[in-house]
Design an enzyme around this catalytic site. Structure first.
Site, PDB file in Angstrom:
ATOM      1  N   ARG A 113      -1.738   5.305   1.854  1.00  0.00           N
ATOM      2  CA  ARG A 113      -2.446   3.969   2.884  1.00  0.00           C
ATOM      3  C   ARG A 113      -2.433   4.493   4.067  1.00  0.00           C
ATOM      4  O   ARG A 113      -0.778   5.042   4.177  1.00  0.00           O
ATOM      5  CB  ARG A 113      -0.861   3.247   2.595  1.00  0.00           C
ATOM      6  CG  ARG A 113      -0.635   2.272   3.149  1.00  0.00           C
ATOM      7  CD  ARG A 113       0.613   1.413   2.530  1.00  0.00           C
ATOM      8  NE  ARG A 113      -0.123   0.062   1.496  1.00  0.00           N
ATOM      9  CZ  ARG A 113       0.374  -1.042   0.986  1.00  0.00           C
ATOM     10  NH1 ARG A 113       1.569  -0.932   1.722  1.00  0.00           N
ATOM     11  NH2 ARG A 113      -0.183  -1.418   0.518  1.00  0.00           N
ATOM     12  N   HIS A 140      -8.716  -3.239  -0.070  1.00  0.00           N
ATOM     13  CA  HIS A 140      -6.852  -2.748  -0.963  1.00  0.00           C
ATOM     14  C   HIS A 140      -7.608  -2.900  -2.353  1.00  0.00           C
ATOM     15  O   HIS A 140      -7.089  -4.216  -3.069  1.00  0.00           O
ATOM     16  CB  HIS A 140      -6.298  -4.228  -0.691  1.00  0.00           C
ATOM     17  CG  HIS A 140      -4.182  -3.694  -1.181  1.00  0.00           C
ATOM     18  ND1 HIS A 140      -4.310  -2.836  -1.487  1.00  0.00           N
ATOM     19  CD2 HIS A 140      -3.390  -4.730  -0.559  1.00  0.00           C
ATOM     20  CE1 HIS A 140      -3.165  -2.566  -1.806  1.00  0.00           C
ATOM     21  NE2 HIS A 140      -2.505  -3.690  -1.342  1.00  0.00           N
ATOM     22  N   GLN A 143      -5.674  -3.507  -5.352  1.00  0.00           N
ATOM     23  CA  GLN A 143      -4.598  -4.725  -5.534  1.00  0.00           C
ATOM     24  C   GLN A 143      -5.687  -5.772  -5.762  1.00  0.00           C
ATOM     25  O   GLN A 143      -5.423  -6.787  -7.203  1.00  0.00           O
ATOM     26  CB  GLN A 143      -4.723  -5.706  -3.674  1.00  0.00           C
ATOM     27  CG  GLN A 143      -3.980  -6.961  -3.583  1.00  0.00           C
ATOM     28  CD  GLN A 143      -2.223  -6.494  -4.949  1.00  0.00           C
ATOM     29  OE1 GLN A 143      -1.510  -6.537  -4.489  1.00  0.00           O
ATOM     30  NE2 GLN A 143      -2.265  -7.768  -5.504  1.00  0.00           N
ATOM     31  N   ASP A 231      -2.751 -14.942   1.219  1.00  0.00           N
ATOM     32  CA  ASP A 231      -1.936 -13.835   1.791  1.00  0.00           C
ATOM     33  C   ASP A 231      -1.373 -13.419   3.068  1.00  0.00           C
ATOM     34  O   ASP A 231      -0.915 -14.678   3.878  1.00  0.00           O
ATOM     35  CB  ASP A 231      -3.095 -12.681   2.195  1.00  0.00           C
ATOM     36  CG  ASP A 231      -2.599 -11.604   2.243  1.00  0.00           C
ATOM     37  OD1 ASP A 231      -1.220 -10.670   2.387  1.00  0.00           O
ATOM     38  OD2 ASP A 231      -3.132 -10.393   2.616  1.00  0.00           O
ATOM     39  N   CYS A 272      -1.119 -11.202  -3.063  1.00  0.00           N
ATOM     40  CA  CYS A 272      -0.280  -9.995  -3.284  1.00  0.00           C
ATOM     41  C   CYS A 272       0.876  -9.819  -3.152  1.00  0.00           C
ATOM     42  O   CYS A 272       1.541  -8.929  -3.337  1.00  0.00           O
ATOM     43  CB  CYS A 272      -1.450  -9.138  -2.539  1.00  0.00           C
ATOM     44  SG  CYS A 272      -1.537  -9.404  -0.802  1.00  0.00           S
ATOM     45  N   ARG A 300      -0.137  -4.271 -10.866  1.00  0.00           N
ATOM     46  CA  ARG A 300      -0.257  -3.031 -10.351  1.00  0.00           C
ATOM     47  C   ARG A 300      -0.240  -1.818 -10.575  1.00  0.00           C
ATOM     48  O   ARG A 300      -0.986  -1.174 -10.625  1.00  0.00           O
ATOM     49  CB  ARG A 300      -0.049  -3.181  -8.860  1.00  0.00           C
ATOM     50  CG  ARG A 300       0.160  -3.683  -7.828  1.00  0.00           C
ATOM     51  CD  ARG A 300      -1.081  -4.316  -7.426  1.00  0.00           C
ATOM     52  NE  ARG A 300      -1.284  -2.309  -6.875  1.00  0.00           N
ATOM     53  CZ  ARG A 300      -1.405  -2.565  -4.976  1.00  0.00           C
ATOM     54  NH1 ARG A 300      -0.626  -3.920  -4.512  1.00  0.00           N
ATOM     55  NH2 ARG A 300      -1.123  -1.816  -4.274  1.00  0.00           N
TER      56      ARG A 300
HETATM   57  N1   CP Z   1       1.090  -6.559  -2.447  1.00  0.00           N
HETATM   58  C1   CP Z   1       1.254  -4.685  -2.260  1.00  0.00           C
HETATM   59  O1   CP Z   1       0.486  -3.906  -1.878  1.00  0.00           O
HETATM   60  O2   CP Z   1       2.409  -4.609  -1.709  1.00  0.00           O
HETATM   61  P1   CP Z   1       3.208  -3.391  -0.561  1.00  0.00           P
HETATM   62  O3   CP Z   1       2.781  -3.741   0.427  1.00  0.00           O
HETATM   63  O4   CP Z   1       4.681  -3.479  -1.195  1.00  0.00           O
HETATM   64  O5   CP Z   1       2.729  -1.458  -1.673  1.00  0.00           O
HETATM   65  N1  NVA Z   2      -2.855  -8.293   4.501  1.00  0.00           N
HETATM   66  C1  NVA Z   2      -1.728  -7.327   4.333  1.00  0.00           C
HETATM   67  C2  NVA Z   2      -1.578  -6.893   2.895  1.00  0.00           C
HETATM   68  C3  NVA Z   2       0.441  -6.208   2.766  1.00  0.00           C
HETATM   69  C4  NVA Z   2      -0.387  -5.922   1.627  1.00  0.00           C
HETATM   70  C5  NVA Z   2      -1.010  -6.275   5.340  1.00  0.00           C
HETATM   71  O1  NVA Z   2      -2.563  -5.680   4.784  1.00  0.00           O
HETATM   72  O2  NVA Z   2      -0.057  -6.313   5.576  1.00  0.00           O
END
Ligand code: CP
Ligand code: NVA
Length: 314
Positions: A113, A140, A143, A231, A272, A300
């Site tokens: 990430r 993502h 997701q 989101d 998500c 997930r």
């Molecule tokens: N939806 C998602 O990726 O959640 P986290 O940021 O908690 O991993």
């Molecule tokens: N769009 C959000 C998704 C988190 C899972 C972010 O990037 O923070």
């Protein structure tokens, strides 16, 4: 990477054939069914990755991604190592390429990430083991695989159905656009002009004749939708000074019970998570009968296990 076959990375939805994505979802469904009733920490009836190690690099916070990859590896007979990007030598200037070469000597796969999609691509370029995208500023994909699994559990095959995204045209929206293109569903994105989805993702969809379009009016966008998706209005890495202006621009896109009434009968609500109740969606919608957000979070786990198996050719 020098020499040998290129590993099977899972970097973006657009990289894969529809058949590959479908096979991953089928495997996820089967694995989920096979462990019904088992304690969550118990191994799968037929653990697929005994002895395998996954390195998880986090340059941004996470709850779901971190826990689901970790538990998923344990269920499959392997294990995961949690690496905080800032505490690695990466945080002191070691290159992404060298990090990839080193980790490839210790682990069987890497999930990252990262703050920048370019880091993901560089890691994959220099890794001799599979790399999985656990979220970047651009996309993502894990997701969205979980979201499609959830949609199909609740509403049947996604092909030909209408899904509506509301709010910021962000990283998650990009992966949704790619998924609409490859799974063959209609996607309407209700976004303010200033927060429109990635032109590159929209071009990808347009070139392939996908039914993806951007709409300014949320009520028109949700008409007849089988799923309404929201989101956060403020993603990790977004400029903090823009928070108030983003809220003002996005307020008309909040998912309310009234907006949900305009969708198809039986439409589901997806998010998500993490969510900001009372911003992108009301608590009434998030906790209401149409909400599938916690099934989505659970999925997930199942889908990422299938992604890892595909990456490792198991
Ligand atoms: N939806 C998602 O990726 O959640 P986290 O940021 O908690 O991993
Ligand atoms: N769009 C959000 C998704 C988190 C899972 C972010 O990037 O923070």
């Amino acid at each position: 990477m020098s020499g040998g076959a290129r590993p099977r990375h899972f970097l973006d939805i657009r990289d894969h054939a529809p058949e590959t994505l479908r096979a991953i979802l089928d495997d996820a469904k089967a694995m989920k069914a096979a462990r019904a009733g088992l304690p969550k920490g118990a191994p799968d009836p037929e653990p697929a990755l005994p002895g395998h190690a996954l390195a998880m690099i986090f340059e941004k916070p996470s709850t779901r991604t971190r826990v689901s990859f970790d538990i998923g590896m344990r269920q499959m007979g392997g294990h995961a190592l949690l690496l905080n990007g800032a505490e690695m030598q990466l945080g002191r200037g070691e290159t992404v390429a060298d990090t990839a070469r080193v980790l490839s000597r210790y682990v069987d796969a890497v999930m990252i990430r990262t703050t920048s999609h370019a880091n993901l691509m560089e890691l994959a370029e220099h890794s001799s083991v599979p790399v999985v995208n656990g979220l970047t500023d651009d996309s993502h994909p894990c997701q969205i695989m979980a979201d499609i699994l959830t949609f199909e559990e609740k509403r049947g095959p996604v092909a030909g159905r209408k899904l509506t995204w509301t709010g910021d045209g962000n990283n998650v929206a990009t992966s949704f656009i790619e998924a609409a293109t490859l799974f063959g569903f209609e996607l309407v994105l209700a976004c303010p002009e200033t927060l429109s989805p990635s032109p590159r993702a929209l071009a990808f969809a347009a070139e392939r004749g996908a039914k993806v379009r951007v709409e300014r009016d949320a009520e028109r966008a949700v008409e007849g939708a089988d799923a309404v998706i929201a989101d956060t209005w403020f993603s990790m890495g977004d400029d903090p000074s823009a928070r108030e202006s983003r809220h003002n621009q996005l307020a008309p896109y909040q998912v309310t019970a009234r907006l949900m009434e305009g969708a198809a009968p039986g439409a589901i609500f997806l998010h998500c998570l993490p969510a900001h109740r009372g911003e992108e969606a009301t608590a009434e919608v998030m906790d209401g009968p149409q909400s599938a957000i916690f099934d989505e979070a659970e999925n997930r786990l199942h889908v990422q296990k299938a992604i890892l198996k595909w990456c490792l050719g198991v």
